[in-house]
Design an enzyme around this catalytic site. Structure first.
Site, PDB file in Angstrom:
ATOM      1  N   ASP A  36       0.858  -1.180   0.000  1.00  0.00           N
ATOM      2  CA  ASP A  36       0.000   0.000   0.000  1.00  0.00           C
ATOM      3  C   ASP A  36       0.902   1.240   0.000  1.00  0.00           C
ATOM      4  O   ASP A  36       2.097   1.154   0.295  1.00  0.00           O
ATOM      5  CB  ASP A  36      -0.884  -0.032   1.243  1.00  0.00           C
ATOM      6  CG  ASP A  36      -1.795   1.168   1.342  1.00  0.00           C
ATOM      7  OD1 ASP A  36      -2.411   1.533   0.329  1.00  0.00           O
ATOM      8  OD2 ASP A  36      -1.874   1.762   2.437  1.00  0.00           O
ATOM      9  N   ASP A  38      -0.377   5.013   0.879  1.00  0.00           N
ATOM     10  CA  ASP A  38      -0.741   5.978   1.928  1.00  0.00           C
ATOM     11  C   ASP A  38      -0.791   5.301   3.292  1.00  0.00           C
ATOM     12  O   ASP A  38      -1.501   4.312   3.489  1.00  0.00           O
ATOM     13  CB  ASP A  38      -2.097   6.611   1.614  1.00  0.00           C
ATOM     14  CG  ASP A  38      -2.077   7.405   0.312  1.00  0.00           C
ATOM     15  OD1 ASP A  38      -1.145   8.202   0.130  1.00  0.00           O
ATOM     16  OD2 ASP A  38      -2.993   7.229  -0.522  1.00  0.00           O
ATOM     17  N   ASP A 206      -1.525  -1.051   5.996  1.00  0.00           N
ATOM     18  CA  ASP A 206      -1.786  -0.397   7.288  1.00  0.00           C
ATOM     19  C   ASP A 206      -3.261  -0.351   7.659  1.00  0.00           C
ATOM     20  O   ASP A 206      -3.604  -0.199   8.820  1.00  0.00           O
ATOM     21  CB  ASP A 206      -1.247   1.041   7.269  1.00  0.00           C
ATOM     22  CG  ASP A 206      -2.078   1.949   6.370  1.00  0.00           C
ATOM     23  OD1 ASP A 206      -2.694   2.893   6.886  1.00  0.00           O
ATOM     24  OD2 ASP A 206      -2.111   1.720   5.152  1.00  0.00           O
TER      25      ASP A 206
END
Length: 306
Positions: A36, A38, A206
């Site tokens: 990922d 961001d 995250d």
């Protein structure tokens, strides 16, 4: 910024397969990393930086985020409103991001490790590819950035900033089906492994929005203290928590050595996701078209291995 046309869905997957083919003579197992963007590579969310400072504002964005969480509106619908709230030239938006973003302190060295060990590293994101590429070009340099494949939505951004329009990768409520993208890449990669060797798929994330892609991985890394790790703990999903990419590098090196000792890089990885293994078996059947097999693998999700 000039408009960008969306590439065919399999372009990024074929690039991954090409990278792996270059290392076809290696006796070590092929590893493919997906991450990922961001909150994972960068500590902030690029979209939030833009919307809060130049678009709808943080208050409206939080309301829209809540609508996604409650299911009142789809991610795609809400995202179109957020991106549509921007009316500034791309360069003005980038100046805000340049001042606001912080890269993981160990990402540069981890990326160098991937290059040195012929591990393809891919960003997989629900964001917009032109923005992610520009950020990587700036923080890593264009030469290093060019070695990172970005699997994300494209965008049409008017020169005068009057329109920021996502060009969705998939025709779904999410806009980008990350799980399908990982499946496509896995399928293409296996086509280069004529001796039956199965690549090891690593995912780094995250947030809970990363789960669809994470479920396709053999090894899952979840940033410590954030929602993905919390969800994994709550639902007994095996994962490896990390604080920076230095921890990921140590674990991948340990996993590589473990796999080499136990399998000599042949057959299935020592660590593999049973659900992903089901996909592998289905996609290896020549009678089943590789990009249609995804529909056949909608069984309950098995825990990830770590």
């Amino acid at each position: 910024m000039p408009s960008a046309n969306p590439p065919p869905a399999a372009v990024e997957a074929k690039r991954i397969a090409t990278d792996l083919a270059k290392d076809a003579g290696s006796k070590k197992r092929k590893i493919i990393c997906f991450s990922d963007f961001d909150g994972t590579i960068f500590m902030q969310d690029t979209g939030h930086v833009l919307f809060d400072n130049l678009g709808c504002g943080s208050e409206r964005r939080e309301i829209l985020d809540e609508q996604i969480k409650t299911g009142e509106r789809s991610f795609r619908e809400v995202s179109e409103e957020m991106w549509g709230s921007l009316h500034v030239p791309f360069e003005d938006g980038f100046r805000i991001m340049d001042k606001s973003l912080d890269i993981d302190p160990d990402f540069r060295s981890f990326h160098a490790y991937c290059i040195d060990n012929k591990i393809p590293f891919n960003v997989i994101s629900a964001g917009l590819k032109p923005i992610l590429r520009r950020v990587l070009d700036t923080f890593l340099g264009e030469e290093q950035s060019a070695q990172i494949n970005i699997v994300a939505n494209d965008a049409k951004i008017a020169e005068d900033g009057s329109e920021w329009k996502p060009i969705w990768r998939h025709d779904t409520e999410l806009g980008h089906d990350k799980a399908l993208s990982v499946q496509e890449a896995r399928s293409q990669a296996e086509m280069t492994c004529e001796d039956g060797t199965i690549p090891l798929i690593v995912f780094i994330g995250d947030g809970v929005s990363d789960l669809p892609a994470a479920r396709e991985a053999d090894v899952l890394f979840a940033r410590r203290g954030l929602r993905l790790e919390e969800y994994c703990i709550e639902n007994d999903i095996k994962h490896i928590p990390f604080d920076t990419f230095a921890g990921i590098q140590r674990e991948i090196e340990r996993i590589r050595k473990e796999d080499e000792e136990k399998t000599a890089g042949k057959g299935l990885p020592v660590r593999f996701n049973p659900r992903a293994n089901l996909w592998r078996r289905v996609s290896s059947q020549t009678a089943v078209p590789r990009y249609h097999a995804a529909a056949a693998v909608s069984a309950p999700v098995a825990p990830l291995q770590a």
